[in-house]
Scaffold this active site. Structure first.
Site, PDB file in Angstrom:
ATOM      1  N   CYS A  15      -2.782 -14.200 -22.255  1.00 37.08           N
ATOM      2  CA  CYS A  15      -2.364 -14.968 -21.080  1.00 37.08           C
ATOM      3  C   CYS A  15      -1.524 -14.081 -20.174  1.00 37.08           C
ATOM      4  O   CYS A  15      -1.273 -12.917 -20.484  1.00 37.08           O
ATOM      5  CB  CYS A  15      -1.578 -16.222 -21.480  1.00 37.08           C
ATOM      6  SG  CYS A  15       0.096 -15.888 -22.039  1.00 37.08           S
ATOM      7  N   CYS A  18       1.593 -12.222 -21.502  1.00 37.16           N
ATOM      8  CA  CYS A  18       1.331 -10.924 -22.149  1.00 37.16           C
ATOM      9  C   CYS A  18       1.388  -9.812 -21.098  1.00 37.16           C
ATOM     10  O   CYS A  18       2.006  -8.760 -21.304  1.00 37.16           O
ATOM     11  CB  CYS A  18      -0.042 -10.927 -22.813  1.00 37.16           C
ATOM     12  SG  CYS A  18      -0.322 -12.242 -23.995  1.00 37.16           S
ATOM     13  N   ASP A 439      -8.455   1.274  19.069  1.00 36.88           N
ATOM     14  CA  ASP A 439      -8.624   2.579  19.704  1.00 36.88           C
ATOM     15  C   ASP A 439      -9.950   2.520  20.474  1.00 36.88           C
ATOM     16  O   ASP A 439     -10.858   1.762  20.086  1.00 36.88           O
ATOM     17  CB  ASP A 439      -8.669   3.669  18.632  1.00 36.88           C
ATOM     18  CG  ASP A 439      -8.893   5.042  19.230  1.00 36.88           C
ATOM     19  OD1 ASP A 439      -8.140   5.407  20.147  1.00 36.88           O
ATOM     20  OD2 ASP A 439      -9.834   5.731  18.783  1.00 36.88           O
ATOM     21  N   ASP A 638     -10.505   5.277  14.224  1.00 37.18           N
ATOM     22  CA  ASP A 638     -11.425   6.085  13.417  1.00 37.18           C
ATOM     23  C   ASP A 638     -11.106   7.575  13.401  1.00 37.18           C
ATOM     24  O   ASP A 638     -11.698   8.315  12.626  1.00 37.18           O
ATOM     25  CB  ASP A 638     -12.857   5.901  13.924  1.00 37.18           C
ATOM     26  CG  ASP A 638     -13.112   6.672  15.215  1.00 37.18           C
ATOM     27  OD1 ASP A 638     -12.182   6.766  16.042  1.00 37.18           O
ATOM     28  OD2 ASP A 638     -14.227   7.185  15.390  1.00 37.18           O
TER      29      ASP A 638
END
Length: 759
Positions: A15, A18, A439, A638
């Site tokens: 679970c 843990c 851009d 980019d």
């Protein structure tokens, strides 16, 4: 040495408590910068300083918490897929065996509860049938509880173990006292628990389908040319530089470049677009895409972990291993929930003994409409009944699964549609964005400009001005420079080698051709160089109004003319920006062009805010100013000079066709160069975060409402366990509904922009 990141697969977690215990232990270690343990995909994503701590040390820390790091051969995704299948089969087998023993118990209890028929040996039969359910079939639950307690933590196994063991022990006690026998209830709780675990494992497997689907896309073999002969080899034996032969209908084995042949390639697995892309000599191709028509000869350029598909898988894994900010609160609650519930369960037992009259009155009132409530049972039996219900009702799993399962499904859907989310935080941030900055070159436009106009002054003609401008621009790598050089070559102009070349950032270039100084650039360059261009002002303004980039050319200290270059808009730019505006987002354009050109492009595409005449080095400060003015800002770019701006923005979105450095600096990468993918990213973030909020609400609501009802003795422990299991399954299945998401736009959709410009 720079910090490193590693993803370790972990076995044995039952679970989210843990996962929290492992995460806590890792964060204490010196040299670990950040650690996120994800129960949903059973992995730890760790950022660390390799000079201080090594991976084997981290593995020992995890082993020390009672869990195990999968060996390298087990951690491979192919092996994990097999492990998932094994877990589902194991879960189904345990569930079937558990119900084989429990169904007779249910029949016996049903006869007793509803028809008052108590068969002879009732207590002994239920005890005998319950024993293998708990201590054979349900043994892993008790083993998990012991491991957790031995490391001074408490997980879901502890709650189930305590609840079922307490209920089971009433069986032997019933032979020695008037205590009610709840051993059959213990078996039912364990059976429903194992059923819930089986369904949860199955649902989690579906949530992580994205990576499995991506892995299945990989080509298993390649046909390479060796000594002039075609030879089929496993994909692992392909080397960079190998010449691959790809026939129609076959997958392209790995990333490469087409050497010969022409074909249409289906790149939908990478971009989400169904339309095939034409490929010929010199074009790059992506491994695992499908060659549809002609025969291609492809030179391998990337193999193994460097391929596009491997990078996509890595990015999806990293996203699934990251955390959304809202999850931090859920993690804190989950960390305290199990010990708190144990405390509440013990408090429930105490309160029943201290205030028996209060509780008896409540269940006496409820017995007329709740069939399992029986005030005639002794106070000890009733107190144990309520305590067991409290122990099994609390559900840290639902809280812990709420965010990661939605993130797993959302990031997988994104990958299928060409939207790669690198960090989970971007999911939460992107939905609150006020302004998206684009851009211009290569983002809104195709980034492949061409010469549209050449205007000359007295003493110059088009060929002569192109000769000087192109000879200088040949030394520049700028797309606008390349457009001028290409135009000169098309007109068969012989170009000279430039001397004393210098690129002037944000202004243009200068150099010497045949002993004459040549300047190519904007108005600022001419002002700074003392060149008079007043005779061209009117024509300059007209070109800029047409959204063309007009470059002034000066030769030997006097103005020679103008070369205008225009970059065409991407097909879907107008539609994408119109949709973003319709969604209530402000759009902005960031460009080095002057304001008039910037406004012309903005008007054409439908953008409302113009940030013009911004030099590359000023992009970051421009974004900071806008953040102070409007709040959260996303940046779409980019180029190399976009990387710092992408980092500065609240969410950086890189066009996948751009440079590697821009992609590495981003939070979201769009595999397609189309702006419709920006709309997809925003819509997907909104849909994913909506699922996260729904999951967290129901997980919190369930625990807040159910625990008080259980304390009052009104909730049957078996129904509590059914509700607990259902809560976890509901969270995962709700996340899986994200798979219905479809991209709102595709390239080619068109709108007519209606805007009012801001500057």
């Amino acid at each position: 040495m720079t910090d490193k990141k590693v993803i370790l697969k972990i076995e044995g977690m039952s679970c989210t408590s843990c996962a929290a215990s492992i995460e806590k232990a890792l964060k204490k270690a010196k040299g670990i910068i950040s650690a996120n343990v994800n129960f949903a995909n059973e992995a730890a994503t760790i950022e660390f300083d390799p000079e201080i701590i090594k991976i084997n040390k981290m593995e020992k820390i995890i082993d020390g918490t009672g869990y195990r790091v999968a060996r390298p051969e087990e951690a491979r995704e192919e092996a994990r897929m097999g492990e998932d299948i094994r877990k589902v089969r194991e879960g189904r087998k345990r569930m079937v065996w558990a119900w084989g023993f429990t169904i007779p118990i249910i029949l016996i209890m049903f006869l007793d509860m509803f028809f008052k028929i108590r068969i002879p040996g009732y207590d002994l039969i239920t005890l005998i049938l319950a024993t293998p359910v708990l201590f054979w079939i349900g043994l892993p639950t008790f083993r998990g509880a012991i491991i957790s307690l031995s490391h001074r933590s408490a997980n879901m196994d502890v709650l189930i173990g305590m609840g079922t063991l307490t209920a089971y022990l009433t069986g032997p006690a019933a032979f020695l006292s008037p205590l009610e026998n709840y051993s059959g209830v213990a078996a039912m709780i364990m059976s429903f628990h194992l059923t819930g675990r089986f369904l949860e494992v199955k649902a989690k497997g579906r949530a992580s389908q994205a990576i499995k689907k991506l892995l299945k896309l990989e080509a298993k073999s390649a046909r390479i040319i060796v000594a002039g002969q075609e030879k089929e080899v496993p994909i692992s034996e392909v080397k960079v530089g190998d010449m691959m032969v790809v026939k129609p209908g076959e997958k392209i084995p790995t990333d490469g470049v087409v050497i010969s042949g022409e074909s249409a390639v289906d790149e939908s697995m990478a971009t989400g677009e169904s339309m095939p892309v034409e490929k010929r000599g010199g074009n790059e191709v992506i491994g695992a895409t499908i060659n549809q028509q002609g025969l291609l000869k492809v030179k391998a350029t990337k193999i193994g972990k460097d391929t596009f598909l491997a990078q996509v898988i890595k990015m999806v894994e990293e996203c699934q291993g990251s955390k959304v900010p809202i999850q931090e609160f859920a993690d804190k609650v989950t960390g305290y929930l199990v010990p708190t519930v144990i405390g509440i369960a013990l408090l429930t037992l105490l309160l029943w003994f201290v205030f028996p009259g209060f509780f008896i009155n409540i269940i006496s009132w409820a017995q007329s409409f709740i069939p399992w409530v029986n005030p005639q049972l002794g106070i000890v039996s009733l107190a144990i009944f309520a305590m067991v219900a409290v122990l099994v009702i609390a559900c840290p799993c639902a809280l812990g699964l709420a965010t990661p399962t939605a993130l797993m499904v959302g990031s997988g859907i994104g990958a299928e549609n060409g939207v790669l989310i690198r960090h989970g935080e971007a999911i939460q941030t992107l939905k609150d964005i006020h302004t998206i900055i684009f851009d211009k070159t290569g983002t809104i436009t195709k980034g492949k400009p061409g010469v549209t106009d050449i205007i000359t002054t007295e003493g110059f003609n088009e060929k002569r001005i192109l000769y000087f401008a192109a000879s200088v621009e040949k030394a520049s790598g700028h797309p606008l420079a390349q457009a001028i050089v290409n135009e000169a070559k098309e007109r068969k102009n012989d170009l000279e080698e430039v001397e004393e070349f210098k690129a002037l950032t944000g202004r243009g270039v200068r150099g010497k051709i045949g002993g004459k100084e040549v300047l190519v650039g904007n108005q600022r360059l001419m002002f700074d160089s003392g060149i008079d261009f007043t005779s061209l002002k009117e024509k300059l303004g007209r070109l800029e109004d047409e959204a063309k980039t007009a470059m002034l050319v000066a030769v030997g200290g006097r103005i020679a003319g103008i070369i205008a270059v225009a970059d065409t808009l991407k097909e879907d730019s107008i539609a994408a920006i119109a949709e973003l505006e319709r969604m209530g987002l402000e759009t902005a354009i960031l460009t080095g062009d002057n304001e008039r050109t910037g406004k012309a492009i903005a008007k054409k595409v439908g953008i409302t805010r113009v940030l013009a005449e911004v030099l590359p080095g000023e992009k970051v400060s421009e974004i900071k100013r806008l953040q102070e003015k409007v709040g959260s800002v996303a940046m779409v770019g980019d180029g190399i000079n976009d990387a710092p701006a992408l980092k500065q923005a609240n969410v950086g979105i890189a066009i996948g066709t751009g440079t590697d450095i821009a992609i590495e600096s981003s939070d979201v990468t769009l595999v397609r160069g189309d702006l419709s993918a920006v709309v997809t990213a925003v819509k997907l973030s909104q849909a994913t975060f909506r699922k996260i909020k729904q999951n967290l609400f129901w997980a919190f609501f369930y625990n807040i409402v159910a625990i008080p009802i259980a304390m009052l003795g009104l909730l049957h422990p078996v129904i509590a366990e059914i509700a607990m299991a259902a809560s976890s399954i509901n969270v995962v299945t709700n996340s899986l509904r994200l798979r219905r998401f479809t991209p709102p736009l595709r390239a080619g959709d068109r709108f007519t922009p209606q805007i009012k410009l801001k500057t």
